[in-house]
Scaffold this motif. Structure first.
Motif, mmCIF file in Angstrom:
data_model
loop_
_atom_site.group_PDB
_atom_site.id
_atom_site.type_symbol
_atom_site.label_atom_id
_atom_site.label_comp_id
_atom_site.label_asym_id
_atom_site.label_seq_id
_atom_site.Cartn_x
_atom_site.Cartn_y
_atom_site.Cartn_z
ATOM 1 N N CYS A 93 80.844 51.609 81.653
ATOM 2 C CA CYS A 93 79.434 52.026 82.079
ATOM 3 C C CYS A 93 79.078 53.252 81.090
ATOM 4 C CB CYS A 93 79.513 52.114 83.271
ATOM 5 S SG CYS A 93 77.840 53.298 83.724
ATOM 6 N N GLY A 94 77.946 53.346 80.450
ATOM 7 C CA GLY A 94 77.492 54.374 79.544
ATOM 8 C C GLY A 94 77.305 55.605 80.533
ATOM 9 N N GLU A 99 82.972 51.062 87.035
ATOM 10 C CA GLU A 99 82.860 49.963 86.008
ATOM 11 C C GLU A 99 81.582 49.553 86.027
ATOM 12 O OE1 GLU A 99 84.888 46.582 88.287
ATOM 13 O OE2 GLU A 99 83.276 46.752 90.160
ATOM 14 N N CYS A 100 81.214 48.835 84.882
ATOM 15 C CA CYS A 100 79.945 48.301 84.483
ATOM 16 C C CYS A 100 79.620 47.067 85.091
ATOM 17 C CB CYS A 100 79.731 48.551 83.178
ATOM 18 S SG CYS A 100 78.217 47.595 82.382
ATOM 19 N N SER A 101 78.687 46.616 86.117
ATOM 20 C CA SER A 101 78.536 45.348 86.527
ATOM 21 C C SER A 101 77.278 45.122 86.683
ATOM 22 C CB SER A 101 79.583 45.286 87.822
ATOM 23 O OG SER A 101 78.826 46.058 89.077
ATOM 24 N N GLU A 104 76.227 46.263 90.661
ATOM 25 C CA GLU A 104 75.803 47.543 91.140
ATOM 26 C C GLU A 104 75.673 48.367 89.672
ATOM 27 O OE1 GLU A 104 77.864 49.735 94.656
ATOM 28 O OE2 GLU A 104 79.467 48.260 93.856
ATOM 29 N N PRO A 105 74.641 48.152 89.111
ATOM 30 C CA PRO A 105 74.539 48.714 87.865
ATOM 31 C C PRO A 105 73.986 49.964 87.987
ATOM 32 C CG PRO A 105 72.565 47.462 88.330
ATOM 33 C CD PRO A 105 73.567 47.352 89.504
ATOM 34 N N CYS A 106 74.127 51.005 86.621
ATOM 35 C CA CYS A 106 73.422 52.244 86.969
ATOM 36 C C CYS A 106 72.278 52.046 86.335
ATOM 37 C CB CYS A 106 74.380 53.110 85.781
ATOM 38 S SG CYS A 106 74.257 52.749 84.211
ATOM 39 N N HIS A 109 71.959 50.737 82.797
ATOM 40 C CA HIS A 109 72.654 49.565 82.700
ATOM 41 C C HIS A 109 71.946 48.300 81.706
ATOM 42 C CE1 HIS A 109 75.507 46.137 83.307
ATOM 43 N NE2 HIS A 109 74.443 45.250 83.514
ATOM 44 N N PHE A 112 71.340 49.494 78.352
ATOM 45 C CA PHE A 112 72.292 49.869 77.686
ATOM 46 C C PHE A 112 72.939 48.614 77.050
ATOM 47 C CE2 PHE A 112 75.233 52.876 76.729
ATOM 48 C CZ PHE A 112 74.630 53.957 77.367
ATOM 49 N N ARG A 116 74.743 48.056 73.540
ATOM 50 C CA ARG A 116 76.210 47.919 73.334
ATOM 51 C C ARG A 116 76.497 46.799 72.584
ATOM 52 N NH1 ARG A 116 78.866 48.763 79.292
ATOM 53 N NH2 ARG A 116 78.575 46.255 78.952
HETATM 54 S S1 FES Z 1 76.789 50.172 84.964
HETATM 55 FE FE1 FES Z 1 76.261 51.595 83.659
HETATM 56 S S2 FES Z 1 76.119 50.423 81.704
HETATM 57 FE FE2 FES Z 1 76.580 48.915 82.988
#
Ligand code: FES
Ligand code: FES
Lengths: 145, 145
Positions: A93-94, A99-101, A104-106, A109, A112, A116
DNA sequence: ATACTTAAAGACCTTTTTATCCTTTAACGA
DNA sequence: TCGTTAAAGGATAAAAAGGTCTTTAAGTAT
């Protein structure tokens, strides 16, 4: 920055080796480090890792040194990055969440992902050898002149 | 990763503050750090920097805390990144050459520009407030549940 | 065989980043 | 104005990254 210092040196060393070595043509650590403008002993340590992971070949003894064979020159740059820095930059996750999912995205996300995957694609489609070509033709550089 | 830990925390704290504070509504450091899942004292340090650079507002004393005013909520996320990590990631060479330039580009330069400008654009067009919206609507998160 | 060269290995040091703690300062309410 | 509270700030500690040095051992030429 984007990559660790070790990773930057690793990529530069690999490109340099692709342009300046081959079967029977070896390059010593002093040449490599001075040509890419990196600290000698640190570069040696990094090449050790790449050698152990078979991304670079080496030969001990008199007239020994490092080189890339044809297969190694055809490897994508992303292999070097993953060997040194791991795949966190491509999968993590940036914003540093555990974890990047999708579930549950930030907040960054979705936007990003595009950046990426652009980076991933760039490093996957660029082989070490292809980048070395621009070096050989004098249209790109590995250290400040 | 892409950003330093400090920068990740800074962005998360800013987004959290945008969603949970305003004129007259302040949030203390304990709440902030626990809600974004970051070390308390370290978060305090980072907020000090952001406050000094006027990206975050603070109030001392009883019922004090941090908050973002309307103007601060409208700031692009890139301001936070530059305040904490500097602009090297946006302007520096991806392979670590002393400077990124068209005249003496590294072998990755041209392909890199696209990724880098994508990142710059993403962080420039995303305001802290806009990212906070997805948080408020429950469609994004700032820490692992 | 052996002497020499060079990479491999790993111990060691330095700097930066990350994290914690503790004292000081300022705001506010009673 | 006094006491409480919370941010500001400095000092310290631990961990990771970056970099250096010395020793070991493999290979090669003689
Ligand atoms: S959850 Fe933050 S980049 Fe995917
Ligand atoms: S010179 Fe390397 S990215 Fe521009």
């Amino acid at each position: 920055m984007m990559f660790s210092k070790a990773c930057e040196y690793a990529i530069r060393a690999a490109i340099f080796l692709s342009a300046n070595s081959g079967d029977g043509v070896l390059v010593g650590i002093s040449d490599i480090s001075s040509e890419i403008g990196a600290p000698k002993h640190f570069t040696a340590k990094i090449l050790q890792v790449l050698t152990r992971k078979r991304l670079v070949s080496s030969q001990k003894g008199v007239n020994g040194g490092f080189y890339l064979d044809a297969v190694q020159k055809g490897r994508p740059v992303i292999d070097i990055v993953i060997a040194i820095d791991g795949d966190n930059i491509f999968k993590g996750c940036g914003l540093g969440l555990r974890e990047c999912s999708e579930k549950e995205p930030c907040p960054l996300h979705h936007k990003f992902l595009a950046v990426r995957s652009g980076l991933t694609q760039l490093l996957t489609e660029s082989t070490i050898g292809s980048l070395a070509h621009s070096l050989e033709s004098g249209s790109s550089f590995l250290k400040k002149s």
